[in-house]
Scaffold this motif. Sequence first.
Motif, PDB file in Angstrom:
ATOM      1  N   GLN A  69      -0.725   4.359  -2.119  1.00 30.93           N
ATOM      2  CA  GLN A  69      -0.117   5.665  -2.344  1.00 30.93           C
ATOM      3  C   GLN A  69       0.501   5.685  -3.739  1.00 30.93           C
ATOM      4  O   GLN A  69       0.500   4.689  -4.454  1.00 30.93           O
ATOM      5  CB  GLN A  69       0.917   5.943  -1.258  1.00 30.93           C
TER       6      GLN A  69
ATOM      7  N   THR B 117       0.813  -1.214   0.000  1.00 32.01           N
ATOM      8  CA  THR B 117       0.000   0.000   0.000  1.00 32.01           C
ATOM      9  C   THR B 117       0.849   1.268   0.000  1.00 32.01           C
ATOM     10  O   THR B 117       0.333   2.355  -0.251  1.00 32.01           O
ATOM     11  CB  THR B 117      -0.932   0.033   1.226  1.00 32.01           C
ATOM     12  N   THR B 118       2.165   1.152   0.275  1.00 32.04           N
ATOM     13  CA  THR B 118       3.023   2.332   0.272  1.00 32.04           C
ATOM     14  C   THR B 118       3.449   2.725  -1.136  1.00 32.04           C
ATOM     15  O   THR B 118       4.109   3.751  -1.323  1.00 32.04           O
ATOM     16  CB  THR B 118       4.274   2.089   1.136  1.00 32.04           C
ATOM     17  N   LYS B 119       3.102   1.923  -2.110  1.00 29.86           N
ATOM     18  CA  LYS B 119       3.232   2.283  -3.519  1.00 29.86           C
ATOM     19  C   LYS B 119       2.292   1.356  -4.295  1.00 29.86           C
ATOM     20  O   LYS B 119       1.896   0.293  -3.790  1.00 29.86           O
ATOM     21  CB  LYS B 119       4.664   2.128  -4.026  1.00 29.86           C
TER      22      LYS B 119
ATOM     23  N   GLU C  44      12.194   7.174  -0.210  1.00 35.17           N
ATOM     24  CA  GLU C  44      10.833   7.714  -0.277  1.00 35.17           C
ATOM     25  C   GLU C  44       9.825   6.710   0.259  1.00 35.17           C
ATOM     26  O   GLU C  44       8.938   7.065   1.050  1.00 35.17           O
ATOM     27  CB  GLU C  44      10.493   8.083  -1.721  1.00 35.17           C
ATOM     28  N   GLN C  45       9.956   5.453  -0.130  1.00 36.60           N
ATOM     29  CA  GLN C  45       8.987   4.459   0.327  1.00 36.60           C
ATOM     30  C   GLN C  45       9.084   4.240   1.832  1.00 36.60           C
ATOM     31  O   GLN C  45       8.066   4.051   2.507  1.00 36.60           O
ATOM     32  CB  GLN C  45       9.183   3.143  -0.416  1.00 36.60           C
TER      33      GLN C  45
ATOM     34  N   ARG D 117       9.625   6.331   4.026  1.00 41.40           N
ATOM     35  CA  ARG D 117       8.990   7.437   4.746  1.00 41.40           C
ATOM     36  C   ARG D 117       7.473   7.280   4.823  1.00 41.40           C
ATOM     37  O   ARG D 117       6.805   7.993   5.583  1.00 41.40           O
ATOM     38  CB  ARG D 117       9.334   8.770   4.064  1.00 41.40           C
ATOM     39  N   ARG D 118       6.921   6.356   4.065  1.00 36.06           N
ATOM     40  CA  ARG D 118       5.472   6.204   3.977  1.00 36.06           C
ATOM     41  C   ARG D 118       4.956   5.202   5.013  1.00 36.06           C
ATOM     42  O   ARG D 118       5.668   4.276   5.401  1.00 36.06           O
ATOM     43  CB  ARG D 118       5.069   5.757   2.567  1.00 36.06           C
ATOM     44  N   GLU D 119       3.704   5.390   5.407  1.00 33.20           N
ATOM     45  CA  GLU D 119       3.056   4.502   6.375  1.00 33.20           C
ATOM     46  C   GLU D 119       2.059   3.599   5.652  1.00 33.20           C
ATOM     47  O   GLU D 119       1.216   4.081   4.893  1.00 33.20           O
ATOM     48  CB  GLU D 119       2.311   5.315   7.438  1.00 33.20           C
ATOM     49  N   PRO D 120       2.127   2.281   5.855  1.00 36.15           N
ATOM     50  CA  PRO D 120       1.164   1.388   5.211  1.00 36.15           C
ATOM     51  C   PRO D 120      -0.222   1.533   5.830  1.00 36.15           C
ATOM     52  O   PRO D 120      -0.351   1.824   7.028  1.00 36.15           O
ATOM     53  CB  PRO D 120       1.749   0.001   5.480  1.00 36.15           C
TER      54      PRO D 120
END
Length: 320
Positions: free
Chosen positions: A311, A59-61, A274-275, A277-280
């Motif tokens: 995202q 889900t983070t990409k 970048e990935q 830094r993202r939250e699932p």
Amino acid sequence: MPSVKESRVPHYEQQYLDLMARIWREGHERVDRTGVGTRSIMGATMRFDLADDAVPLLTTKRVYWKAAAREMLWFLSGETNIRPLVAQGVHIWTDWPLDSYRRATGEAISMEDFEACILADDDFAARWGDLGPVYGRQWVDWPRYEAVPEAGERLYRRSARGEGHNQIAGLVEAIRTNPGSRRLLFTGWNVDELAGMALPPCHMTYQFHVAGGCLSALLFQRSADVVLGVPFNIFGLALITRMLAQQCDLEPGEIIWNGGDVHLYMNHAALIEEQLRREPAGAPLLRLVRRPATIFDYAIEDFVVEDYHPQAHISAPVAV
């Protein structure tokens, strides 16, 4: 007493992000086959529950799951030419024959023009689109060896194409008739034919286990590109497990992904950071809307993914 945050069950994707962070932080840097360079560790495991139609899409990409599903159907067809994939807008195997064509001819042809030739010209497709005896050939047409009567019992030859072992059909029959077997597996690692493959199998051996009316699966992946390959491979493992479970009147259980050489490419640095830094977030579902007569008769329309809100996509170059 633990806080609500501390007692919360981690999102299924967190193990993937933790693995990525570990490799990026602790992996051994080395020059690899492609010349790009990697950070690599040896040995990793992730586990995902498939109950209630759960599917471990990142889900983070965005993961383009339809491309992965089309690839799985292509494997099961036994096809080894990129033409059927290209005709469906799937480009994930084009880099290897394109690279071979450029090196052989010296022509700086674009991917778009190369794929146009693959679609338009039968002879060009046969010459340049074939990948050798890759996954599908081994899965459903592993070469048999038969005795040559006039030469004596010790001399063997390969049987004709199309007369080989169908590992997938045999697996379905074995799950149905002998679910307690420890031989419920298939592999693409045919040592005798590796040299003829555009790329030897990375996701090489799948093993299955039946317990309590559920089918679980374990994949051993010898070489694991965590950014590009692994998200597809996890989805592919979930998909074929769901298909097999449906064909064998079982419920899907758990999938276990095992990686051997698990690596990140150095030219993916900005994308990795970048990935991380993202939250699932979120819990997508995979529905199989039809049960065809055999495992070889599924179509892309039989698969529906719901509640998938990833995202933004993060693009990354392929190392050939």
